[in-house]
Design a protein around this motif. Structure first.
Motif, PDB file in Angstrom:
ATOM      1  N   THR A   3      12.897  10.769  -1.593  1.00 58.39           N
ATOM      2  CA  THR A   3      11.698  10.034  -1.986  1.00 58.39           C
ATOM      3  C   THR A   3      12.012   9.115  -3.160  1.00 58.39           C
ATOM      4  OG1 THR A   3      10.256  11.840  -1.277  1.00 58.39           O
ATOM      5  CG2 THR A   3       9.314  10.220  -2.775  1.00 58.39           C
ATOM      6  N   VAL A   4      11.675   7.829  -3.008  1.00 55.38           N
ATOM      7  CA  VAL A   4      11.886   6.849  -4.075  1.00 55.38           C
ATOM      8  C   VAL A   4      10.642   5.971  -4.177  1.00 55.38           C
ATOM      9  CG1 VAL A   4      14.386   6.824  -3.694  1.00 55.38           C
ATOM     10  CG2 VAL A   4      12.953   5.135  -2.535  1.00 55.38           C
ATOM     11  N   ALA A   5      10.554   5.203  -5.242  1.00 57.90           N
ATOM     12  CA  ALA A   5       9.425   4.291  -5.421  1.00 57.90           C
ATOM     13  C   ALA A   5       9.431   3.222  -4.332  1.00 57.90           C
ATOM     14  CB  ALA A   5       9.494   3.638  -6.797  1.00 57.90           C
TER      15      ALA A   5
ATOM     16  N   GLN B 240      -4.217   7.141 -10.869  1.00 57.69           N
ATOM     17  CA  GLN B 240      -3.016   6.327 -10.726  1.00 57.69           C
ATOM     18  C   GLN B 240      -1.842   7.256 -10.446  1.00 57.69           C
ATOM     19  OE1 GLN B 240      -2.322   3.293 -10.108  1.00 57.69           O
ATOM     20  NE2 GLN B 240      -1.506   2.183 -11.870  1.00 57.69           N
ATOM     21  N   ALA B 241      -1.223   7.113  -9.274  1.00 57.41           N
ATOM     22  CA  ALA B 241      -0.137   8.008  -8.892  1.00 57.41           C
ATOM     23  C   ALA B 241       0.778   7.303  -7.904  1.00 57.41           C
ATOM     24  CB  ALA B 241      -0.687   9.291  -8.257  1.00 57.41           C
ATOM     25  N   PRO B 242       2.098   7.616  -7.909  1.00 56.49           N
ATOM     26  CA  PRO B 242       3.007   7.019  -6.930  1.00 56.49           C
ATOM     27  C   PRO B 242       2.606   7.322  -5.488  1.00 56.49           C
ATOM     28  CG  PRO B 242       4.236   8.047  -8.713  1.00 56.49           C
ATOM     29  CD  PRO B 242       2.816   8.462  -8.881  1.00 56.49           C
TER      30      PRO B 242
ATOM     31  N   GLY C 190     -11.767  -4.555 -12.657  1.00 55.10           N
ATOM     32  CA  GLY C 190     -12.308  -3.201 -12.709  1.00 55.10           C
ATOM     33  C   GLY C 190     -11.253  -2.188 -12.310  1.00 55.10           C
ATOM     34  N   PHE C 191     -11.666  -1.143 -11.599  1.00 59.99           N
ATOM     35  CA  PHE C 191     -10.762  -0.077 -11.140  1.00 59.99           C
ATOM     36  C   PHE C 191     -10.017   0.530 -12.332  1.00 59.99           C
ATOM     37  CE2 PHE C 191     -11.338  -3.047  -7.645  1.00 59.99           C
ATOM     38  CZ  PHE C 191     -11.746  -2.203  -6.630  1.00 59.99           C
ATOM     39  N   ARG C 192     -10.794   1.051 -13.265  1.00 57.88           N
ATOM     40  CA  ARG C 192     -10.224   1.622 -14.488  1.00 57.88           C
ATOM     41  C   ARG C 192      -9.545   2.952 -14.183  1.00 57.88           C
ATOM     42  NH1 ARG C 192     -12.815   3.999 -19.056  1.00 57.88           N
ATOM     43  NH2 ARG C 192     -14.803   3.785 -17.974  1.00 57.88           N
ATOM     44  N   VAL C 193      -8.361   3.160 -14.768  1.00 55.24           N
ATOM     45  CA  VAL C 193      -7.605   4.393 -14.550  1.00 55.24           C
ATOM     46  C   VAL C 193      -8.186   5.504 -15.416  1.00 55.24           C
ATOM     47  CG1 VAL C 193      -5.362   5.511 -14.764  1.00 55.24           C
ATOM     48  CG2 VAL C 193      -5.512   3.143 -13.960  1.00 55.24           C
TER      49      VAL C 193
ATOM     50  N   ASP D  88       2.427  11.320 -12.537  1.00 57.37           N
ATOM     51  CA  ASP D  88       3.716  10.681 -12.297  1.00 57.37           C
ATOM     52  C   ASP D  88       4.530  11.328 -11.179  1.00 57.37           C
ATOM     53  OD1 ASP D  88       3.331   8.736 -14.209  1.00 57.37           O
ATOM     54  OD2 ASP D  88       4.215   9.920 -15.820  1.00 57.37           O
ATOM     55  N   GLY D  89       4.016  12.373 -10.555  1.00 48.38           N
ATOM     56  CA  GLY D  89       4.759  13.061  -9.502  1.00 48.38           C
ATOM     57  C   GLY D  89       4.443  12.526  -8.121  1.00 48.38           C
ATOM     58  N   ASP D  90       5.178  13.034  -7.125  1.00 46.59           N
ATOM     59  CA  ASP D  90       5.017  12.580  -5.737  1.00 46.59           C
ATOM     60  C   ASP D  90       4.314  13.598  -4.844  1.00 46.59           C
ATOM     61  OD1 ASP D  90       6.367  10.182  -6.222  1.00 46.59           O
ATOM     62  OD2 ASP D  90       8.319  11.158  -5.965  1.00 46.59           O
ATOM     63  N   ASP D  91       3.844  14.704  -5.419  1.00 47.04           N
ATOM     64  CA  ASP D  91       3.242  15.751  -4.606  1.00 47.04           C
ATOM     65  C   ASP D  91       1.836  15.349  -4.180  1.00 47.04           C
ATOM     66  OD1 ASP D  91       3.137  18.449  -3.466  1.00 47.04           O
ATOM     67  OD2 ASP D  91       1.613  18.792  -4.999  1.00 47.04           O
TER      68      ASP D  91
END
Length: 298
Positions: free
Chosen positions: A119-121, A195-197, A213-216, A221-224
């Motif tokens: 798994t990568v960005a 906000q998540a990968p 808009g769309f405020r975090v 930071d994980g991929d789960d």
């Protein structure tokens, strides 16, 4: 320009230190200084200020080109070695967090080949394939139906779409909008988001909706994917995911505007071999596979 000199320059500029660059590259400090001097002599321009160490104006411009140039160099080397080596018995697949949908994972098997999934960005999938770090890539993203994803031009790659499905807005239980049959993204601009990968980036949501808009509200930071769903269920923010990512469709409401889909594409290098064979196998995971497209450089 000598790619070895260019790599040394990029390392010195990134670390802001000749000695730190020497330690990272395994050179002596004097060797690093000589390489920078040779590169400056080749261009006839100073590239680095020495006290403190920082790029000059010319150095800043060179840094803009250095990344793609070095990647192209690695891609060319990997392509030659791959062609010379012939078919491999092992294949590394680089995949973005949401690329392995159920339909795609069912097709991830090739006779007499050991497959390693990494798994990568999203932005690194094509780069890893071009550089030879992975033999094949799976990248996901949001696009209009049947439209190809916008992939970076990093070398001679081939690619095509292999899956498309609808997107759903994931809501916590009891949310006022959970009873809707469909939602427009622009109407959710004032909501708080995750906000998540392993989710559609908030920046992409703004682009798709065409509004600010769309405020975090919460960053993960994980991929789960299970963690993303648990955070959304606990009320830490909304998120947009492909429909197949939800264990219970009642937890999400279909996105009806804009008309976009979650799309998965396969990316592989030239020369055939195991990667091309697996790509061909992935090309037909289901009857809903979109028509073939070409990745940059194909």
């Amino acid at each position: 320009m000598d790619p070895h000199l260019l790599r040394t320059f990029v390392t010195v500029a990134r670390l802001g230190s000749f000695s730190a660059a020497a330690a990272e590259l395994g050179y002596t400090q004097s060797a690093v200084s000589q390489q920078i001097a040779a590169l400056e002599a080749d261009l006839g321009l100073p590239l680095l200020h020495r006290r403190p160490v920082a790029p000059t104006f010319a150095g800043e411009r060179l840094l803009e080109h250095a990344g793609p140039l070095l990647l192209r160099h690695r891609a060319a080397r990997a392509d030659v070695l791959r062609a010379a080596a012939g078919p491999a018995r092992r294949l590394t697949v680089a995949a973005s967090p949401l690329a392995c949908t159920p339909a795609v994972t069912r097709a991830l098997a090739l006779e007499r080949v050991e497959v390693t999934l990494r798994t990568v960005a999203r932005e690194r999938v094509a780069e890893q394939v071009a550089s030879g770090s992975a033999g094949l890539g799976l990248v996901d993203g949001i696009a209009a139906p049947s439209d190809p994803l916008r992939l970076p031009d990093v070398g001679p790659l081939s690619g095509f779409g292999i899956a498309e499905e609808e997107l759903v807005v994931v809501l916590p239980a009891g949310h006022p909008l959970s009873g809707r049959r469909g939602l427009a993204l622009a109407d959710l601009a004032a909501a708080l988001w995750l906000q998540a990968p392993a989710a559609v980036p908030v920046e992409r949501l703004r682009e798709l909706a065409g509004v600010d808009g769309f405020r975090v509200a919460f960053r993960y930071d994980g991929d789960d994917l299970r963690t993303v769903l648990n955070l959304a269920a606990a009320g830490h923010g909304l998120t947009l995911l492909p429909a197949s990512a939800l264990p219970d469709r009642a937890a999400g409401v279909a996105l009806v505007a804009p008309r976009v889909v979650h799309r998965v594409e396969v990316v592989y290098g030239e020369g055939g071999g195991r990667a091309a064979a697996l790509a061909a196998q992935l090309r037909q995971p289901s009857s809903s596979t979109p028509p073939g497209t070409s990745a940059p450089g194909s």
